[in-house]
Write a protein that holds these residues in place. Structure first.
Motif, mmCIF file in Angstrom:
data_model
loop_
_atom_site.group_PDB
_atom_site.id
_atom_site.type_symbol
_atom_site.label_atom_id
_atom_site.label_comp_id
_atom_site.label_asym_id
_atom_site.label_seq_id
_atom_site.Cartn_x
_atom_site.Cartn_y
_atom_site.Cartn_z
ATOM 1 N N HIS A 191 0.966 -1.309 -0.049
ATOM 2 C CA HIS A 191 -0.045 -0.013 -0.007
ATOM 3 C C HIS A 191 0.800 1.046 -0.009
ATOM 4 N N GLN A 192 2.041 1.217 0.734
ATOM 5 C CA GLN A 192 3.070 2.568 0.658
ATOM 6 C C GLN A 192 3.444 2.481 -0.753
ATOM 7 N N VAL A 193 3.699 1.486 -1.489
ATOM 8 C CA VAL A 193 4.051 1.686 -2.965
ATOM 9 C C VAL A 193 2.843 2.490 -3.880
ATOM 10 N N LEU A 194 1.720 1.826 -3.545
ATOM 11 C CA LEU A 194 0.480 2.204 -4.176
ATOM 12 C C LEU A 194 0.317 3.737 -4.098
ATOM 13 N N GLN A 195 0.600 4.347 -2.939
ATOM 14 C CA GLN A 195 0.270 5.746 -2.674
ATOM 15 C C GLN A 195 1.325 6.425 -3.240
ATOM 16 N N GLU A 196 2.516 6.161 -3.551
ATOM 17 C CA GLU A 196 3.504 6.858 -4.276
ATOM 18 C C GLU A 196 3.349 6.712 -5.836
ATOM 19 N N GLU A 197 2.693 5.694 -6.254
ATOM 20 C CA GLU A 197 2.335 5.358 -7.712
ATOM 21 C C GLU A 197 1.150 6.084 -7.813
ATOM 22 N N ASN A 198 0.496 6.824 -7.021
ATOM 23 C CA ASN A 198 -0.823 7.673 -7.400
ATOM 24 C C ASN A 198 -1.857 6.893 -7.530
ATOM 25 N N ILE A 199 -2.076 5.353 -6.831
ATOM 26 C CA ILE A 199 -3.025 4.578 -6.947
ATOM 27 C C ILE A 199 -3.962 4.689 -5.941
ATOM 28 N N GLU A 200 -5.091 5.290 -6.106
ATOM 29 C CA GLU A 200 -6.226 5.681 -4.907
ATOM 30 C C GLU A 200 -6.835 4.384 -4.512
ATOM 31 N N TRP A 201 -6.257 3.765 -3.503
ATOM 32 C CA TRP A 201 -6.807 2.405 -3.024
ATOM 33 C C TRP A 201 -6.435 2.563 -1.589
ATOM 34 N N THR A 202 -7.313 2.487 -0.439
ATOM 35 C CA THR A 202 -7.029 2.450 0.692
ATOM 36 C C THR A 202 -6.445 1.038 1.146
ATOM 37 N N LEU B 206 7.422 -4.931 -7.760
ATOM 38 C CA LEU B 206 7.058 -4.061 -6.579
ATOM 39 C C LEU B 206 8.331 -3.466 -5.749
ATOM 40 N N LEU B 207 9.317 -4.592 -5.727
ATOM 41 C CA LEU B 207 10.387 -3.869 -4.887
ATOM 42 C C LEU B 207 11.381 -2.843 -5.691
ATOM 43 N N GLN B 208 11.414 -2.793 -7.012
ATOM 44 C CA GLN B 208 11.862 -1.956 -7.884
ATOM 45 C C GLN B 208 11.419 -0.776 -7.576
ATOM 46 N N ARG B 209 10.130 -0.608 -7.695
ATOM 47 C CA ARG B 209 9.109 0.642 -7.395
ATOM 48 C C ARG B 209 9.451 1.079 -5.813
ATOM 49 N N ALA B 210 9.556 0.174 -5.135
ATOM 50 C CA ALA B 210 9.769 0.517 -3.571
ATOM 51 C C ALA B 210 11.009 1.260 -3.291
ATOM 52 N N GLU B 211 12.136 0.557 -4.038
ATOM 53 C CA GLU B 211 13.405 1.212 -3.870
ATOM 54 C C GLU B 211 13.542 2.635 -4.555
ATOM 55 N N PHE B 212 12.510 2.742 -5.697
ATOM 56 C CA PHE B 212 12.751 4.151 -6.502
ATOM 57 C C PHE B 212 12.180 4.998 -5.429
ATOM 58 N N PRO C 217 10.634 -5.132 3.854
ATOM 59 C CA PRO C 217 11.319 -6.398 4.211
ATOM 60 C C PRO C 217 10.539 -7.612 3.759
ATOM 61 N N THR C 218 9.276 -7.839 4.128
ATOM 62 C CA THR C 218 8.399 -8.914 3.986
ATOM 63 C C THR C 218 8.533 -9.295 2.767
ATOM 64 N N ASN C 219 8.144 -8.594 1.761
ATOM 65 C CA ASN C 219 8.128 -8.748 0.316
ATOM 66 C C ASN C 219 9.555 -9.118 -0.301
ATOM 67 N N LEU C 220 10.613 -8.547 0.431
ATOM 68 C CA LEU C 220 12.053 -8.728 -0.119
ATOM 69 C C LEU C 220 12.311 -10.277 0.425
ATOM 70 N N SER C 221 11.814 -10.727 1.686
ATOM 71 C CA SER C 221 12.255 -11.950 2.064
ATOM 72 C C SER C 221 11.502 -12.983 1.225
ATOM 73 N N LEU C 222 10.339 -12.672 0.872
ATOM 74 C CA LEU C 222 9.524 -13.692 -0.031
ATOM 75 C C LEU C 222 10.155 -13.786 -1.246
ATOM 76 N N TYR C 223 10.720 -12.738 -1.912
ATOM 77 C CA TYR C 223 11.147 -12.592 -3.162
ATOM 78 C C TYR C 223 12.408 -13.508 -3.072
ATOM 79 N N ASN C 224 13.493 -13.316 -1.969
ATOM 80 C CA ASN C 224 14.418 -14.117 -2.143
ATOM 81 C C ASN C 224 14.258 -15.532 -1.894
ATOM 82 N N GLN C 225 12.983 -15.749 -0.830
ATOM 83 C CA GLN C 225 12.917 -17.250 -1.101
ATOM 84 C C GLN C 225 12.439 -17.958 -1.872
ATOM 85 N N ILE C 226 11.712 -17.035 -3.172
ATOM 86 C CA ILE C 226 11.276 -17.775 -4.412
ATOM 87 C C ILE C 226 12.535 -17.989 -5.168
ATOM 88 N N LYS C 227 13.365 -17.302 -5.062
ATOM 89 C CA LYS C 227 14.560 -17.058 -6.149
ATOM 90 C C LYS C 227 15.254 -18.279 -5.624
#
Length: 301
Positions: free
Chosen positions: A220-231, A272-278, A284-294
């Motif tokens: 949701h934090q990323v969505l806000q920065e991407e101007n996606i209106e969704w609570t 999502l992580l690319q846009r979060a970094e931008f 951290p939760t999404n990063l952990s899941l990403y690393n586990q899948i990789k």
């Protein structure tokens, strides 16, 4: 253009095969383009409300030259390698319609394809390809289609073509918002079901559901920065509804891990992580899941 459209489907997996059958039923000229590129014929049996059988030409160069619409239904990570070899055979007027999970697959290709009208689509229809010849319509949903570039804005008639074949399909001038919302849901469901090798419904269990909440908070934090209106409440509520509605289903990432195939993680959580970094957001939760899948991919591929 008459009411019959020449359509080549690049990647006749579950979703591509589903649309191939329905589009042919509606009277359109359909050719399939497969991995081996050898001209052949393909029989597909569709199990749905009304079962039907369909015969298709595969890898027909003339059909590719003549196609009005190229429907691209390969996995996100296959888009570049599958599409680039076909571009010289396409007319400049050929519409490119991308229908895959995740985001970012088209970005690196823009300079190669921007002279084409480009559309993107997202769908909630469920499809299962049991084997080479049988596709099952496992869940009825809907689809949205919209423009990726200015030329795509002139192609609203494609919504009618799709809607007449497999309703309901709406035209969404802000398709990027729909894609972001789909990505958010996929981030919350796909990696967890793949790591735990569970059906979607098991994400409702308290011990796993806390991870779902954490994922949604970061997304949701990323969505806000991407101007996606969704609570955040709307996001959590939608994810919970999807988990409930698809409780007996396995996610595509779950199946990819189960069959030791490459996943779309780079174009879902990875994007999502690319846009979060931008935006300078910690996820951290999404990063952990990403690393586990990789890690799972590295251990099996």
């Amino acid at each position: 253009m008459d009411s019959s459209v020449n359509i080549t489907i690049l990647g006749p997996g579950a979703v591509g095969s589903l649309w191939a059958c329905y589009l042919q039923k509606a009277g359109h000229n359909i050719c399939l383009w497969t991995r081996n590129s050898t001209p052949s014929e393909q029989l597909l049996s569709l199990s749905a409300n009304e079962n039907s059988s369909h015969q298709f030409k595969c890898n027909d160069k003339q059909a590719l030259n003549d196609c009005d619409l190229l429907l691209i239904t390969v996995k996100a990570w296959q888009v570049e390698s599958a599409l680039l070899p076909l571009l010289p055979s396409l007319s400049k007027e050929t519409i490119l319609l991308f229908m895959h999970n995740g985001m970012g697959a088209i970005d690196d290709l823009k300079e190669h394809i921007n002279h084409h009208p480009i559309l993107q689509a997202t769908t909630t229809h469920g499809a299962l390809k049991e084997n080479n010849t049988n596709v099952i319509h496992t869940g009825y949903g809907n689809a949205s289609v919209g423009p990726f570039n200015p030329l795509g804005k002139q192609c609203q008639f494609i919504q009618d073509v799709l809607n007449h074949s497999l309703p309901s399909v709406d035209w969404n001038p802000e398709i990027n918002i729909a894609l972001w919302k789909k990505l958010a849901i996929n981030c919350a469901i796909n990696p967890l079901t793949a790591i735990h090798q569970c059906k979607n419904g098991q994400l409702a269990q308290p011990d796993i559901h806390q991870y779902v909440m954490n994922i949604c908070s970061e997304v949701h934090q990323v969505l806000q920065e991407e101007n996606i209106e969704w609570t955040e409440n709307e996001l959590v509520s939608t994810v919970t509804q999807v988990i409930t509605a698809t409780s007996a289903n396995y996610s595509s990432m779950n199946r990819d891990c189960f069959y030791q195939r490459k996943t779309e993680i780079d174009f879902i959580t990875g994007y999502l992580l690319q846009r979060a970094e931008f935006h300078g957001i910690s996820a951290p939760t999404n990063l952990s899941l990403y690393n586990q899948i990789k890690q799972l991919e590295e251990n099996t591929l």
